[in-house]
Design an enzyme around this catalytic site. Structure first.
Site, PDB file in Angstrom:
ATOM      1  N   GLY A  37       0.788  -1.225   0.000  1.00 59.95           N
ATOM      2  CA  GLY A  37       0.000   0.000   0.000  1.00 59.95           C
ATOM      3  C   GLY A  37       0.819   1.273   0.000  1.00 59.95           C
ATOM      4  O   GLY A  37       0.276   2.351  -0.197  1.00 59.95           O
ATOM      5  N   CYS A 246     -27.849  -9.390 -16.412  1.00 59.59           N
ATOM      6  CA  CYS A 246     -27.239  -9.052 -17.700  1.00 59.59           C
ATOM      7  C   CYS A 246     -28.192  -9.473 -18.827  1.00 59.59           C
ATOM      8  O   CYS A 246     -28.673 -10.609 -18.868  1.00 59.59           O
ATOM      9  CB  CYS A 246     -25.904  -9.754 -17.853  1.00 59.59           C
ATOM     10  N   CYS A 249     -26.129 -12.406 -21.050  1.00 58.42           N
ATOM     11  CA  CYS A 249     -25.795 -13.724 -20.518  1.00 58.42           C
ATOM     12  C   CYS A 249     -26.609 -14.090 -19.282  1.00 58.42           C
ATOM     13  O   CYS A 249     -26.514 -15.195 -18.770  1.00 58.42           O
ATOM     14  CB  CYS A 249     -24.303 -13.808 -20.208  1.00 58.42           C
ATOM     15  N   CYS A 271     -23.105  -7.088 -18.834  1.00 63.04           N
ATOM     16  CA  CYS A 271     -21.863  -7.255 -18.085  1.00 63.04           C
ATOM     17  C   CYS A 271     -20.812  -6.291 -18.619  1.00 63.04           C
ATOM     18  O   CYS A 271     -20.656  -6.146 -19.830  1.00 63.04           O
ATOM     19  CB  CYS A 271     -21.303  -8.663 -18.257  1.00 63.04           C
ATOM     20  N   CYS A 277     -18.871 -12.391 -19.779  1.00 65.44           N
ATOM     21  CA  CYS A 277     -20.182 -12.451 -20.434  1.00 65.44           C
ATOM     22  C   CYS A 277     -20.167 -13.512 -21.542  1.00 65.44           C
ATOM     23  O   CYS A 277     -21.075 -14.341 -21.632  1.00 65.44           O
ATOM     24  CB  CYS A 277     -20.516 -11.086 -21.006  1.00 65.44           C
TER      25      CYS A 277
END
Lengths: 287, 269
Positions: A37, A246, A249, A271, A277
């Site tokens: 970080g 979606c 899909c 998606c 997808c």
């Protein structure tokens, strides 16, 4: 990586950058991995793309990529958008490595604004393109002061911002680039990924590298490191939810983009991760 | 009136001073701002620093609150755990923590001490969050409590200080400083720029809060009536040095130094 570094696109070194530059960047990466970080400054180079197009991510990828790697590049989750296509072609020409659109086949995934829906594995590296690496920048404009705040872990002001959001809107309105605390120590900007993706960073088996070219910073989240999104005890962190699936899909578990289909108010939700997808479409067809 | 019985009911027995300043000096190039300033401040005591403009009052306050490093002298502070430490020998993290927890600083201009872009509630809650408060409901409750204590309508908790009057801004600044229960508050002309009736109410409020919380405070002012109302003890400064020190009434009613006499005689009756 020490083999003769000839280029596929005549005249350039393997992966465009010269070996000294790659070493310098790898040293920064090692330091970044050692201090999860923490933003490590590095001597960012001019790349043959404008700032804001992922020059930081490209430099990181260029310095870790080897001949056996398989590269996937996504932009907003999609493999076929300008940014993704340009960067993928750039590496195909300067390294000759294989490229793929399938998350599971890639050893390196360079990304802008998303983490793939397919879970990453231990043998994969994900490289994020970062526009602004400093999470405290809009709170404290002085660089010397923000470094001091990181050094002393003075992250109160960041919570003040969350407080303001809740006081004004009843919830935290930050929807992307949602600040996280890495390994319980450093406050980090996860690059502009939707907060939907934040939980995926936590304890992820893959190595996560972040490169900011214009701001000249590299930071990292090593595999299996805790990444906690900031929140209040009585206002816990929560991700976006949709009341639709979606349209292509039928996935109910992925990040959906709203696509406008005509000028009469027609719209659909699909998606944002095109590979995910597509991989689901045979499944849907079989149903 | 017996001093003895009074001492018996005092809730704490301050066995040692909170702040011990010896030989403090600060120059800006050739110019002397503070010279050989020494005094003690005891827990719960309000010390007034008076003197004309340019006499080094604010520089002294900035040195004491570790915002400015003095050129000479020592400032010893007794921390909550009883340890006595030289302020400028403490590490910076400890000093910054002291500033956020044990100290407060009330600026003359509230705009210097407030975050104007943030709501009143966030201004008060900032110190709590800086020391680890992570419960929104608690922070908000503390914020509204303190708004009520400094007589600001709690409906205004989500308004920014920009929409507040000068007196309200100053009271908000005080709330923001006191929310973390500091032991020592530095005030630089806390009533400067306010009209007389607002000043009076603010002074009343400050005096009440100091009594209630057992705060020690150092109040810099050029206004002797403010000093008379707030301070237990007075320091009179001139040209960067202390010319007279004593109990407030003693200094104001029977000034010894010619400069103090001048100052007192110029006070409108």
């Amino acid at each position: 990586m020490s083999e003769a570094q000839t280029s596929e696109a005549g005249g350039y070194n393997f992966a465009y950058l010269d070996e000294q530059t790659k070493r310098m960047i790898r040293r920064a990466i090692l330091k970044a991995v050692a201090i999860p970080g923490y933003q490590v400054p590095f001597a960012s180079r001019e790349m043959p793309l404008p700032y804001g197009w992922g020059t930081g991510g490209i430099q990181v990828t260029a310095s870790i990529i080897g001949r056996d790697d398989t590269l996937k590049v996504i932009d907003q989750g999609a493999d076929d958008t300008t940014n993704a296509v340009s960067i993928r072609r750039f590496f195909a020409r300067t390294t000759g490595v294989e490229t793929t659109e399938h998350t599971a086949e890639a050893s390196i995934v360079q990304t802008r604004h998303r983490i793939p829906e397919t879970p990453l594995r231990e043998d994969q590296i994900i490289v994020y393109q970062v526009p602004i690496p400093e999470p405290l920048r809009w709170i404290e404009p002085r660089e010397a002061e923000t470094r001091k705040m990181h050094a002393l872990a003075e992250y109160g002001p960041m919570y003040v911002r969350l407080y303001e959001d809740i006081a004004q809107y009843g919830r935290v309105t930050t929807a992307y680039d949602y600040p996280v605390l890495v390994n319980g120590r450093y406050l980090m900007k996860p690059s502009p990924i939707p907060k939907f993706d934040n939980p995926k960073m936590d304890m992820n088996p893959a190595l996560q590298l972040f490169g900011a070219g214009r701001e000249k910073r590299i930071y990292a989240v090593p595999p299996f490191t805790s990444v906690k999104s900031l929140d209040f005890a009585d206002h816990p962190f929560a991700v976006e939810q949709w009341d639709q699936r979606c349209a292509i899909c039928g996935a109910g578990d992925s990040f959906l983009d709203e696509v406008i289909t005509d000028d009469r108010g027609g719209r659909m939700f699909v998606c944002s991760d095109t590979d995910y997808c597509q991989s689901r479409q045979p499944a849907k067809a079989a149903e | 009136m017996s001093a003895l019985s009074l001492a018996d009911v005092t809730p704490f027995e301050p066995e040692a001073p909170l702040l011990n300043v010896t030989g403090l000096g600060k120059n800006f190039g050739e110019r002397v701002a503070c010279r050989d300033v020494s005094f003690e401040l005891w827990p719960g005591e309000v010390l007034g620093v008076v003197g004309e403009s340019g006499s080094g009052k604010t520089t002294l306050l900035n040195c004491l609150s570790a915002r400015l490093e003095p050129d000479s002298g020592r400032i010893e502070y007794r921390m909550r755990d009883g340890r006595v430490a030289d302020l400028f020998e403490l590490s910076e993290p400890v000093r910054r923590l002291l500033m956020r927890t044990e100290w407060g600083f009330v600026h003359q201009n509230p705009r210097d001490g407030l975050r104007l872009g943030l709501s009143a509630g966030a201004n008060i809650g900032e110190r709590l969050m800086a020391v680890g408060a992570r419960h929104y409901g608690d922070i908000r409750e503390a914020a509204t409590d303190w708004l009520a204590k400094v007589e600001i309508d709690i409906e205004r908790v989500d308004d920014t200080p920009l929409t507040f009057s000068g007196g309200m801004q100053q009271r908000l600044q005080i709330a923001r400083n006191l929310v973390s229960h500091p032991r020592l508050v530095f005030m630089d002309e806390p009533t400067g720029g306010l009209d007389v009736s607002v000043q009076a109410r603010l002074l009343d409020l400050l005096r009440g809060l100091c009594d209630e919380l057992g705060l020690a405070a150092i109040v810099v002012t050029h206004d002797l009536s403010v000093a008379r109302l707030l301070a237990h003890r007075l320091i009179v400064m001139r040209g960067g040095a202390i010319v007279e020190t004593g109990l407030t009434d003693q200094v104001l009613d029977d000034p010894q130094h010619p400069y103090s006499q001048l100052l007192v005689s110029s006070m409108p009756q």
